[in-house]
Design a protein around this motif. Structure first.
Motif, PDB file in Angstrom:
ATOM      1  N   UNK A   1      45.156  80.511  41.180  1.00 36.71           N
ATOM      2  CA  UNK A   1      46.172  81.409  40.652  1.00 36.71           C
ATOM      3  C   UNK A   1      47.002  80.731  39.581  1.00 36.71           C
ATOM      4  N   UNK A   2      47.164  81.420  38.467  1.00 35.56           N
ATOM      5  CA  UNK A   2      48.019  80.921  37.387  1.00 35.56           C
ATOM      6  C   UNK A   2      48.924  82.062  36.945  1.00 35.56           C
ATOM      7  N   UNK A   3      50.206  81.774  36.761  1.00 35.01           N
ATOM      8  CA  UNK A   3      51.121  82.834  36.332  1.00 35.01           C
ATOM      9  C   UNK A   3      51.834  82.442  35.043  1.00 35.01           C
ATOM     10  N   UNK A   4      52.147  83.476  34.236  1.00 33.61           N
ATOM     11  CA  UNK A   4      52.605  83.228  32.861  1.00 33.61           C
ATOM     12  C   UNK A   4      53.769  84.125  32.466  1.00 33.61           C
ATOM     13  N   UNK A   5      54.753  84.275  33.357  1.00 36.46           N
ATOM     14  CA  UNK A   5      55.949  85.077  33.057  1.00 36.46           C
ATOM     15  C   UNK A   5      55.623  86.554  32.812  1.00 36.46           C
ATOM     16  N   UNK A   6      54.454  87.008  33.255  1.00 32.41           N
ATOM     17  CA  UNK A   6      54.062  88.384  32.976  1.00 32.41           C
ATOM     18  C   UNK A   6      53.596  88.588  31.549  1.00 32.41           C
ATOM     19  N   UNK A   7      53.477  87.495  30.785  1.00 27.82           N
ATOM     20  CA  UNK A   7      53.033  87.578  29.394  1.00 27.82           C
ATOM     21  C   UNK A   7      51.557  87.193  29.310  1.00 27.82           C
ATOM     22  N   UNK A   8      51.020  87.166  28.108  1.00 33.21           N
ATOM     23  CA  UNK A   8      49.620  86.792  27.942  1.00 33.21           C
ATOM     24  C   UNK A   8      49.461  85.970  26.668  1.00 33.21           C
ATOM     25  N   UNK A   9      48.246  85.497  26.458  1.00 35.64           N
ATOM     26  CA  UNK A   9      47.960  84.689  25.283  1.00 35.64           C
ATOM     27  C   UNK A   9      47.640  85.589  24.095  1.00 35.64           C
ATOM     28  N   UNK A  10      48.275  85.329  22.973  1.00 42.71           N
ATOM     29  CA  UNK A  10      47.961  86.015  21.726  1.00 42.71           C
ATOM     30  C   UNK A  10      47.375  84.983  20.773  1.00 42.71           C
ATOM     31  N   UNK A  11      46.234  85.312  20.181  1.00 43.02           N
ATOM     32  CA  UNK A  11      45.565  84.346  19.308  1.00 43.02           C
ATOM     33  C   UNK A  11      46.376  84.042  18.054  1.00 43.02           C
ATOM     34  N   UNK A  12      46.954  85.075  17.466  1.00 43.71           N
ATOM     35  CA  UNK A  12      47.667  84.923  16.198  1.00 43.71           C
ATOM     36  C   UNK A  12      49.146  85.209  16.424  1.00 43.71           C
ATOM     37  N   UNK A  13      49.972  84.181  16.334  1.00 42.54           N
ATOM     38  CA  UNK A  13      51.407  84.363  16.583  1.00 42.54           C
ATOM     39  C   UNK A  13      52.212  83.872  15.385  1.00 42.54           C
ATOM     40  N   UNK A  14      53.449  84.331  15.314  1.00 39.43           N
ATOM     41  CA  UNK A  14      54.351  83.910  14.245  1.00 39.43           C
ATOM     42  C   UNK A  14      54.782  82.463  14.455  1.00 39.43           C
ATOM     43  N   UNK A  15      55.133  81.817  13.370  1.00 36.98           N
ATOM     44  CA  UNK A  15      55.727  80.482  13.447  1.00 36.98           C
ATOM     45  C   UNK A  15      57.245  80.625  13.473  1.00 36.98           C
ATOM     46  N   UNK A  16      57.925  79.532  13.763  1.00 39.92           N
ATOM     47  CA  UNK A  16      59.385  79.565  13.739  1.00 39.92           C
ATOM     48  C   UNK A  16      59.896  79.810  12.316  1.00 39.92           C
ATOM     49  N   UNK A  17      59.171  79.295  11.329  1.00 39.59           N
ATOM     50  CA  UNK A  17      59.552  79.562   9.937  1.00 39.59           C
ATOM     51  C   UNK A  17      59.373  81.038   9.592  1.00 39.59           C
ATOM     52  N   UNK A  18      58.338  81.666  10.165  1.00 40.94           N
ATOM     53  CA  UNK A  18      58.159  83.108   9.953  1.00 40.94           C
ATOM     54  C   UNK A  18      59.379  83.879  10.440  1.00 40.94           C
ATOM     55  N   UNK A  19      59.920  83.451  11.581  1.00 40.25           N
ATOM     56  CA  UNK A  19      61.110  84.110  12.123  1.00 40.25           C
ATOM     57  C   UNK A  19      62.287  83.926  11.169  1.00 40.25           C
ATOM     58  N   UNK A  20      62.486  82.703  10.716  1.00 38.63           N
ATOM     59  CA  UNK A  20      63.636  82.395   9.861  1.00 38.63           C
ATOM     60  C   UNK A  20      63.588  83.135   8.527  1.00 38.63           C
ATOM     61  N   UNK A  21      62.380  83.455   8.052  1.00 39.39           N
ATOM     62  CA  UNK A  21      62.239  84.078   6.734  1.00 39.39           C
ATOM     63  C   UNK A  21      61.809  85.541   6.813  1.00 39.39           C
ATOM     64  N   UNK A  22      61.895  86.122   7.998  1.00 37.20           N
ATOM     65  CA  UNK A  22      61.521  87.532   8.151  1.00 37.20           C
ATOM     66  C   UNK A  22      62.564  88.443   7.504  1.00 37.20           C
ATOM     67  N   UNK A  23      62.103  89.620   7.094  1.00 38.10           N
ATOM     68  CA  UNK A  23      63.034  90.614   6.572  1.00 38.10           C
ATOM     69  C   UNK A  23      63.753  91.353   7.688  1.00 38.10           C
ATOM     70  N   UNK A  24      63.055  91.472   8.833  1.00 34.25           N
ATOM     71  CA  UNK A  24      63.625  92.111  10.019  1.00 34.25           C
ATOM     72  C   UNK A  24      63.136  91.335  11.237  1.00 34.25           C
ATOM     73  N   UNK A  25      64.025  91.125  12.189  1.00 36.74           N
ATOM     74  CA  UNK A  25      63.641  90.443  13.424  1.00 36.74           C
ATOM     75  C   UNK A  25      63.995  91.344  14.602  1.00 36.74           C
ATOM     76  N   UNK A  26      62.989  91.633  15.406  1.00 38.15           N
ATOM     77  CA  UNK A  26      63.167  92.433  16.610  1.00 38.15           C
ATOM     78  C   UNK A  26      63.124  91.474  17.798  1.00 38.15           C
ATOM     79  N   UNK A  27      64.225  91.397  18.528  1.00 34.60           N
ATOM     80  CA  UNK A  27      64.392  90.389  19.574  1.00 34.60           C
ATOM     81  C   UNK A  27      64.412  91.068  20.938  1.00 34.60           C
ATOM     82  N   UNK A  28      63.458  90.709  21.785  1.00 33.47           N
ATOM     83  CA  UNK A  28      63.390  91.255  23.142  1.00 33.47           C
ATOM     84  C   UNK A  28      63.716  90.120  24.109  1.00 33.47           C
ATOM     85  N   UNK A  29      64.893  90.197  24.710  1.00 32.92           N
ATOM     86  CA  UNK A  29      65.403  89.114  25.544  1.00 32.92           C
ATOM     87  C   UNK A  29      66.561  88.427  24.837  1.00 32.92           C
ATOM     88  N   UNK A  30      67.407  87.787  25.595  1.00 33.96           N
ATOM     89  CA  UNK A  30      68.580  87.128  25.006  1.00 33.96           C
ATOM     90  C   UNK A  30      68.200  85.728  24.538  1.00 33.96           C
TER      91      UNK A  30
END
Length: 337
Positions: free
Chosen positions: A110-139
């Motif tokens: 058994x392995x658990x992952x916060x109810x999340x899953x693996x996504x092959x293609x994800x944003x980088x931290x720089x992508x977040x910093x330079x985004x035009x809009x950021x949608x934030x789910x969670x504090x």
């Protein structure tokens, strides 16, 4: 003699660097690693306190007896009645050893992952910093502040911030243009018209499995942030189970082997129903308190290994202090004899 050694923070999947301060080969404190590309000289409170587990590690345990007792217990049970569980608290090399251990012996895994899953293609931290809009789910400004820092940078770069949290006083709400306490599905649906290829969605929870498919279908980059340091790395090796699947596994388990986790704290389940629990841990937690056998293990500070951070980058770390304990891989080798 004072020494400073660099390692990684194990408090979440962001992958910050920390410097560990040693006095005569004893760990006495931490401070941020200024040249680290992820956190650039900043650490959150969890990072600064990450050495507490080492400072509270098990002492004066007969390691050979604990391993022998665990081996005898494993051999006295049918493989189908034995379950092994872990999460992103174990490094890449340990995940591989745990998977091989379970598969070689025919144990349930058994392995658990916060109810999340693996996504092959994800944003980088720089992508977040330079985004035009950021949608934030969670504090994230409170729970994952070094990613939250990138959200603040985006705001400073005139990005519009949309924030969802179950907490009405979420810190992230302080910089958000739009806020919500709705479900994840409702949040996405309400702002679907605003989401475009300049957007990034950053999240550290979902309400249900369908939310993940909804997020993956969006026409923008996404970045899941896990609560444990190597969840993404582990997901490259082991498929995660849902909470319901894990509860079913527990119900059919007579011997549970827990690898560096506190399942009592993680799951709403009466673990006293399981006949025997073997816990491999570096310090006491609620699970070790009810375990029949506890085997002390090396913490990340006492071994070499690697984590994969939320962006998918593999980050290696080296031992900063010696230990008489064994690593998970070394203990598994003993248990397989």
């Amino acid at each position: 003699m004072f020494e400073i050694k660099h390692t990684l923070c194990p408090s979440c999947s962001v992958g910050c660097g920390i410097n560990v301060i040693l006095d005569n080969e004893e760990i006495v404190g931490t401070f941020p690693y200024k040249r680290h590309p992820v956190n650039a000289g900043k650490n959150c409170l969890n990072g600064r306190n990450s050495i507490d587990c080492y400072k509270n590690k098990f002492e004066a345990v007969d390691l050979n007896k604990a391993i022998a007792d665990a081996s005898n217990e494993i051999k006295s049970n049918n493989a189908s009645d034995i379950s092994v569980i872990c999460s992103g608290n174990v490094c890449v090399e340990e995940v591989e050893a745990i998977k091989d251990f379970a598969e070689f012996n025919g144990f349930n895994l058994g392995f658990y992952a916060d109810g999340l899953k693996n996504f092959d293609d994800v944003a980088s931290y720089d992508d977040v910093a330079h985004a035009g809009k950021v949608f934030v789910i969670g504090d994230l400004l409170y729970e994952n502040p070094l990613v939250g820092r990138r959200i603040v940078h985006a705001k400073q770069n005139d990005a519009k911030i949309y924030a969802l949290s179950k907490n009405e006083s979420a810190v992230t709400f302080n910089i958000a243009d739009e806020t919500s306490n709705s479900s994840v599905q409702e949040f996405i649906d309400n702002f679907m018209g605003e989401i475009d290829d300049s957007s990034v969605v950053v999240f550290n929870y979902v309400d249900e499995k369908d939310d993940l498919d909804k997020l993956e279908s969006l026409n923008c980059k996404i970045l899941p942030v896990f609560s444990k340091p190597n969840t993404k790395g582990a997901l490259n090796i082991i498929d995660s189970k849902s909470n319901d699947e894990l509860i079913e596994m527990f119900d059919n388990t007579k011997l549970l082997v827990v690898f560096n986790d506190d399942v009592v704290d993680e799951f709403d389940y009466d673990f006293t129903k399981i006949s025997k629990i073997i816990s491999l841990a570096c310090c006491e937690n609620d699970t070790t308190k009810i375990s029949d056998i506890v085997i002390p293990i090396k913490s990340w500070l006492e071994q070499d290994g690697s984590f994969v951070n939320a962006m998918g980058e593999t980050q290696s770390f080296s031992s900063v202090v010696e230990s008489d304990n064994l690593s998970i891989a070394e203990i598994i080798e003993e248990l397989n004899k």
